[in-house]
Design an enzyme around this catalytic site. Structure first.
Site, PDB file in Angstrom:
ATOM      1  N   CYS A  20      -4.287   6.994   5.924  1.00  0.00           N
ATOM      2  CA  CYS A  20      -4.031   6.683   4.514  1.00  0.00           C
ATOM      3  C   CYS A  20      -5.248   6.940   3.643  1.00  0.00           C
ATOM      4  O   CYS A  20      -5.123   7.009   2.418  1.00  0.00           O
ATOM      5  CB  CYS A  20      -3.578   5.232   4.365  1.00  0.00           C
ATOM      6  SG  CYS A  20      -4.634   4.043   5.207  1.00  0.00           S
ATOM      7  N   GLU A  73       0.874  -1.177   0.000  1.00  0.00           N
ATOM      8  CA  GLU A  73       0.000   0.000   0.000  1.00  0.00           C
ATOM      9  C   GLU A  73       0.909   1.225   0.000  1.00  0.00           C
ATOM     10  O   GLU A  73       1.650   1.462   0.952  1.00  0.00           O
ATOM     11  CB  GLU A  73      -0.896   0.004   1.238  1.00  0.00           C
ATOM     12  CG  GLU A  73      -1.830   1.205   1.302  1.00  0.00           C
ATOM     13  CD  GLU A  73      -2.569   1.289   2.618  1.00  0.00           C
ATOM     14  OE1 GLU A  73      -2.701   2.409   3.157  1.00  0.00           O
ATOM     15  OE2 GLU A  73      -2.996   0.234   3.133  1.00  0.00           O
TER      16      GLU A  73
END
Length: 510
Positions: A283, A246
């Site tokens: 995030c 990620e």
């Protein structure tokens, strides 16, 4: 011989070292940890033991909550309330994976008996999934529990039957050591060797880890630069391995004109809360918001201005991130036609203040210096792009890279199916792994249907790091053809002695 570099725990509120926690692992030490994990693979073969271990890990973490939260707060400044909730989420995730292991559907068992009448004839075929091997996990800075030593990658890899070696994040090394000890105690309580969970410190150790021939896969949460370097290293190995990274996400939000006219104040307040949550260090923070020009959009921006102005300065996870945030917002604010209704920047010697920038959406419809606004800026800032019409808004969306999330704020009428709500949803779907309607992306529920991933650069693979299907990252299918039952694993026996869900001759059982 050069002495190993010390690993210090640092207080982000002051920038001062707290204590030396460890030393950076040498290549020889990385090799020792990985080989020990590899030797422990057989200990995780029993699904019942794995499930019990995962539940025990959650129980042990819960019992140590007070100490864990205290250390986490000292190293991250995220606050006891946030950290207590994150620890509870982490424990819930461990218990959820214990349930996944017990249920057994993740093994994806398929049995096809021989069929000589088929064209071509079908032999006896029996398929299930097996663990890959030792998994390397690279901890995240912004989630010291949920995406670190005991986080989703570790929980799902252990659930799949793989030992794990964690590369600790330098922002919370003391917490990493403490969590690793808790998990090892839980392992020992079920007869598992401590080596089912290894831990190493240091940048060079992280590079050595991805290159080690006994590492079978890796999970990463962090920056595009760091993640891409590891991804490339994983692909360049003599035997390439899966790398589930990620890397970064802008998480665009589109506010329709009708939605802004209907509830400008509510959207503005919600946006302020989402973009400043955790000092903007999530995030899935909304980093680009498309807002209509005109009175309705003006009202939204006014509410956003008031709400963000009332936000107290906060501490970022480390001073390196603080410096990057200050440099990033300064560079963006200096672009032509960019304005700062609330200027983000230094809130004090060790803190930052939240803010947002505005820009005409037209500036983002074609390549140019304003492309910087389409890159993630980690911290409490977002970009509000004012669009003239739907065509301009869609032109901006068409230029965006992959994201973890994409959000649309619709009016009541649009949400009921009238107007172009469905078309907007279709336009956002290619951009992200999770599409949010009339909500905000911050907050990722741990649930079977959850997907936390997206097109590159949000993630490097079409998989999720949250939810039950995260376990699929760490498995591979194997089919046995015309194999005598006495040689087959019990999962593939006709009598189904383990009572597992499976598909037999194209009919689902269990």
């Amino acid at each position: 011989m050069t002495a190993a570099a010390p690993v210090w725990s640092v207080d982000p509120r002051t920038g001062k070292p707290r204590e030396q926690v460890a030393v950076e692992a040498t290549p020889q030490e990385v090799d020792t940890v990985v080989r020990a994990a590899h030797a422990a693979r057989g200990a995780l073969a029993d699904r019942a033991v794995r499930a019990a271990f995962l539940r025990a890990a959650a129980d042990h973490l819960t019992a140590a909550r007070e100490q864990l939260v205290e250390v986490a707060d000292a190293e991250t400044a995220l606050g006891p309330v946030r950290l207590t909730g994150e620890l509870a989420r982490t424990c819930h995730q461990l218990r959820a994976f214990a349930g996944v292991v017990e249920e057994g559907a993740f093994l994806d068992i398929v049995i096809d008996h021989p069929d000589d009448s088929a064209v071509p004839p079908v032999p006896d075929l029996r398929r299930h999934k097996v663990p890959l091997g030792v998994v390397a996990v690279y901890s995240a800075s912004n989630f010291p529990f949920a995406f670190s030593v005991a986080g989703g990658d570790t929980a799902s890899a252990l659930a799949a039957g793989n030992p794990v070696v964690v590369k600790a994040h330098p922002d919370h090394p003391a917490l990493s050591e403490l969590v690793a000890k808790v998990l090892r105690r839980a392992a020992a309580g079920h007869g598992l060797p401590a080596d089912v969970l290894g831990l190493v410190h240091g940048f060079d150790a992280g590079v050595e880890l991805i290159r080690h021939p006994l590492i079978a896969a890796a999970g990463f949460t962090g920056s595009i630069r760091g993640g891409r370097a590891l991804f490339d290293a994983a692909a360049a190995r003599p035997v390439p391995i899966p790398f589930h990274g990620e890397l970064g996400s802008l998480n665009p939000v589109l506010v329709t004109e009708a939605a802004a006219a209907e509830r400008a104040a509510g959207i503005g307040t919600g946006l302020a809360g989402s973009m400043t949550l955790g000092t903007g260090q999530f995030c899935v923070k909304p980093g680009l918001v498309l807002v209509p020009s005109g009175a309705a959009g003006d009202g939204l921006v006014k509410t956003l201005t008031d709400a963000v102005s009332d936000t107290d300065p906060g501490v970022l996870l480390d001073h390196r991130m603080r410096d990057a945030f200050l440099a990033g917002v300064t560079e963006r604010a200096q672009l032509p036609d960019v304005e700062s209704p609330v200027t983000p920047g230094a809130g004090g010697e060790h803190t930052v203040s939240a803010g947002f920038l505005t820009v005409p959406a037209e500036r983002l419809t074609a390549p140019g210096p304003h492309d910087l606004l389409l890159e993630e800026c980690f911290g409490p800032v977002t970009v509000v792009a004012r669009y003239a019409d739907d065509t301009e808004a869609r032109a901006v969306l068409a230029r965006l890279p992959g994201n973890l999330t994409a959000t649309v704020q619709l009016s009541t009428e649009e949400a009921s199916g009238a107007g172009h709500g469905a078309d907007l949803l279709a336009a956002l779907t290619p951009l992200a792994g999770r599409v949010v309607v009339n909500g905000w992306p911050t907050g990722v529920a741990v649930a079977p249907a959850q997907h936390h991933g997206g097109p590159y650069p949000a993630t490097t693979s079409p998989s999720t790091s949250v939810g039950a299907t995260a376990i699929e990252r760490w498995l591979r299918p194997v089919v046995y053809q015309n194999t005598p039952e006495a040689l087959l694993p019990p999962e593939l026996h006709d009598a189904n002695p383990l009572g597992l869900p499976r598909r037999v001759d194209n009919h689902r059982e269990g």
